[in-house]
Write a protein that holds these residues in place. Structure first.
Motif, PDB file in Angstrom:
ATOM      1  N   TRP A  13       4.946  -7.471  -5.065  1.00  0.00           N
ATOM      2  CA  TRP A  13       4.442  -8.798  -4.702  1.00  0.00           C
ATOM      3  C   TRP A  13       4.068  -9.633  -5.927  1.00  0.00           C
ATOM      4  N   THR A  57      10.247   0.175   4.086  1.00  0.00           N
ATOM      5  CA  THR A  57      10.405  -1.273   4.270  1.00  0.00           C
ATOM      6  C   THR A  57      11.405  -1.555   5.382  1.00  0.00           C
ATOM      7  N   THR A  78       9.765  -0.585   8.709  1.00  0.00           N
ATOM      8  CA  THR A  78       8.740  -1.557   9.099  1.00  0.00           C
ATOM      9  C   THR A  78       9.380  -2.837   9.628  1.00  0.00           C
ATOM     10  N   SER A  79      10.456  -3.264   8.985  1.00  0.00           N
ATOM     11  CA  SER A  79      11.152  -4.476   9.434  1.00  0.00           C
ATOM     12  C   SER A  79      11.727  -4.297  10.829  1.00  0.00           C
ATOM     13  N   SER A 110       8.909  -4.288  13.353  1.00  0.00           N
ATOM     14  CA  SER A 110       8.346  -5.632  13.535  1.00  0.00           C
ATOM     15  C   SER A 110       9.209  -6.464  14.462  1.00  0.00           C
ATOM     16  N   ILE A 153       1.902  -3.791   8.419  1.00  0.00           N
ATOM     17  CA  ILE A 153       2.529  -4.654   7.414  1.00  0.00           C
ATOM     18  C   ILE A 153       1.695  -4.581   6.137  1.00  0.00           C
ATOM     19  N   THR A 154       2.307  -4.189   5.050  1.00  0.00           N
ATOM     20  CA  THR A 154       1.598  -4.098   3.772  1.00  0.00           C
ATOM     21  C   THR A 154       2.224  -5.073   2.782  1.00  0.00           C
ATOM     22  N   PRO A 155       1.492  -5.448   1.715  1.00  0.00           N
ATOM     23  CA  PRO A 155       2.076  -6.328   0.688  1.00  0.00           C
ATOM     24  C   PRO A 155       3.344  -5.749   0.081  1.00  0.00           C
ATOM     25  N   TYR A 157       5.651  -3.656   1.516  1.00  0.00           N
ATOM     26  CA  TYR A 157       6.791  -3.740   2.418  1.00  0.00           C
ATOM     27  C   TYR A 157       7.234  -5.189   2.632  1.00  0.00           C
ATOM     28  N   SER A 158       6.267  -6.093   2.674  1.00  0.00           N
ATOM     29  CA  SER A 158       6.626  -7.512   2.842  1.00  0.00           C
ATOM     30  C   SER A 158       7.420  -8.016   1.640  1.00  0.00           C
ATOM     31  N   GLN A 212      11.167  -6.799   1.314  1.00  0.00           N
ATOM     32  CA  GLN A 212      12.174  -7.211   2.294  1.00  0.00           C
ATOM     33  C   GLN A 212      13.276  -8.073   1.689  1.00  0.00           C
ATOM     34  N   GLU A 213      12.969  -8.837   0.642  1.00  0.00           N
ATOM     35  CA  GLU A 213      14.009  -9.635  -0.008  1.00  0.00           C
ATOM     36  C   GLU A 213      15.081  -8.749  -0.637  1.00  0.00           C
TER      37      GLU A 213
END
Length: 563
Positions: free
Chosen positions: A130, A217, A220-221, A224, A238-240, A242-243, A246-247
């Motif tokens: 992040w 990741t 989790t996606s 979600s 949702i964690t920083p 994994y978020s 995602q890119e």
């Protein structure tokens, strides 16, 4: 009572610069004043619009930071300031595929009382996708101007950190009054450095952890997406981490893996094949043995713009034993092979750009010239600095060549760019012109054996925003080796201090050396590099992370060095 730190000259300045914003004074345009005009016409210059194109005598028109036209019949606006380019050679501004210029390392997080080394938190383990390089970047870093001086106008900056350091960004090396940001979140910076005293502590552990983060990741996606459409499901966490990842898992940005050795290259490509993410191999130093693997992977390639130290080769003696000569021959071959690798990338048809992470700006042109002398074509060298990084970074429409509508990022040199006598006179970044001093090179004095004469006692001065300082540099010669001492203003204010010089390297008329200074409890290495001619030494002094400053020496016949 000790004298104030600034009184001690440049060495005090380098210490105080750590604590203040005075390093901004080292910039080419410290005033930040708005130019009288933003319209320039560089007339009758020899222009190389892109790699492989012959130079053409023509005019380049710039306005509002853009190239308005290239040609001999341009209608010049009345507000255009004309720059006579009759003796100038114009090239596209350089682009670095990866750089650490202006980057500061974030403070390491404190370990909690209940810290478990086998299962640390992501941040403590160096997993911080992040984070953004933008948050660690300062355009006021004096290294920005150092890179501009050698032609760089755009760089991709990489954050400092652990195995997953964060997101890179692309910035201009432009005015302090601009944000200079072209793109954020352009790649995920990763490497195989393990964490000290915790998991993952090895390269194999890093690979396992990367797989775990990547897979979680993806999972989790998926959860979600289901959670938003299907009732009765447990809420996914949702964690920083994994978020931010995602890119990468969705293919929006590549992973930029630092891979200095052929083993690390194989490991990164293995992960890429297994998981399917986009891959950029960066920091390549040893790669000749895996050229076929690199080509088959389709990964983008960033070679470290640095060559090995040749001091051991220069120290080789003709009267050595047969065993030593055999060893020397192996050392020389390894050196030659390392420099020739870039040319072999070109032969293999693998387009590449350069990484300048950890590279001294003063060594860049020497490294390029050595690579070219060892088989890399000038066309490929220029492409690696312009069109190739523009393509890798997605900047082809705005940078990399000299064309109407593209950003006005230009190099104006006194000769063909890769020749030994070429000097950069102007750099244009985003339409702003930075001027640099050029000097006619003089014939240098030689000793009785035809080598450049540098041994003796030199009086030197150095300049910084804190003022002028100086001392005595003594160089001695023992066979083919050099040693000596240098005096300088003691940062504590206690008069003069003395340090041994080391890594003395004389290559033609180019002389470089380094020495160590202790200031306010910090051990700092000072690097000096420049040209010797007729008893004078015109050089640049790079003081650790505090920037570069002029260094001028005069060989004094009346002061005789002890033999």
């Amino acid at each position: 009572m000790k004298k104030p730190l600034l009184y001690a000259g440049v060495f005090c300045f380098m210490v105080s610069g750590l604590l203040s914003s005075t390093l901004a004074l080292a910039q080419s345009d410290p005033s930040g004043k708005k130019p009288i005009t933003d319209t320039y016409a560089i007339t009758n210059a020899t222009v190389f619009t892109s790699p492989g194109q012959a130079g053409v005598k023509t005019t380049v028109l710039i306005k509002n930071g853009l190239i308005q036209g290239v040609g001999n019949n341009l209608a010049l606006p009345k507000e255009a300031k004309t720059i006579a380019g009759d003796s100038l050679f114009i090239y596209p501004g350089f682009i670095a595929g990866a750089s650490d210029v202006g980057i500061t390392r974030p403070k390491d997080p404190e370990r909690p009382d209940d810290f478990v080394s086998s299962n640390p938190s992501d941040e403590i383990a160096g997993i911080t996708p992040w984070r953004s390089a933008v948050d660690q970047f300062s355009i006021k870093d004096s290294k920005v101007d150092d890179l501009r001086k050698v032609g760089f106008t755009i760089v991709q900056i990489s954050p400092e950190g652990g195995m997953i350091a964060g997101k890179t960004a692309i910035v201009l090396l432009g005015s302090e009054n601009s944000t200079n940001i072209l793109k954020e979140n352009t790649a995920l910076a990763a490497n195989f450095r393990g964490s000290r005293g915790m998991y993952p502590g090895t390269a194999v552990g890093v690979m396992a952890k990367f797989r775990e983060v990547y897979d979680n990741t993806m999972l989790t996606s998926e959860r979600s997406q289901k959670y938003s459409t299907v009732a009765g499901l447990k809420r996914p966490e949702i964690t920083p981490t994994y978020s931010a990842m995602q890119e990468v898992t969705t293919g929006q940005i590549p992973v930029m893996f630092t891979t200095s050795s052929d083993l690390e290259i194989r490991r990164a490509i293995s992960l890429q094949k297994e998981k399917g993410f986009k891959l950029v191999l960066t920091g390549l130093e040893e790669y000749e043995g895996v050229l076929d693997v690199i080509k088959a992977s389709g990964a983008a390639v960033l070679v470290k713009l640095e060559i090995p130290d040749d001091k051991a080769i220069k120290a080789q003696k003709d009267d050595a034993t047969a065993e030593v000569k055999e060893l020397n021959a192996r050392v020389k071959k390894a050196y030659d092979d390392a420099i020739a690798q870039a040319g072999k990338l070109e032969e293999a048809g693998i387009p590449f750009a350069f990484s300048i992470v950890g590279v001294k700006s003063g060594d860049i042109m020497k490294a390029l010239q050595k690579m070219i002398a060892s088989g890399l074509s000038e066309k490929a060298a220029l492409a690696a600095l312009t069109t190739n990084p523009a393509s890798i970074l997605g900047l082809t429409k705005v940078a990399g060549s000299i064309e109407k509508g593209k950003m006005a990022n230009l190099i104006l040199s006194t000769d063909s760019l890769f020749t030994e006598d070429a000097q950069i006179k102007h750099i244009v970044v985003d339409g702003i012109i930075y001027d640099y001093e050029t000097k006619a090179k003089k014939k240098a004095a030689k000793d009785g054996n035809g080598a450049m004469k540098i041994e003796g006692t030199w009086e030197y001065t150095s300049e910084s925003p804190a003022g002028s300082s100086g001392g005595i540099l003594v160089i001695k010669k023992d066979g083919s080796d050099y040693s000596g001492t240098i005096t300088y203003d003691d940062p504590s204010g206690a008069g003069k201090a003395t340090s041994d010089i080391k890594n003395v390297n004389l290559n033609g008329s180019s002389l470089s050396f380094s020495f160590d200074v202790t200031a306010s409890g910090m051990d700092i290495t000072v690097d000096v590099s420049g040209e010797v001619s007729e008893g004078s030494y015109d050089a640049t002094m790079t003081v650790g992370e505090f920037g570069s400053f002029p260094f001028k020496g005069t060989l004094t016949p009346t002061l005789i060095a002890n033999k």
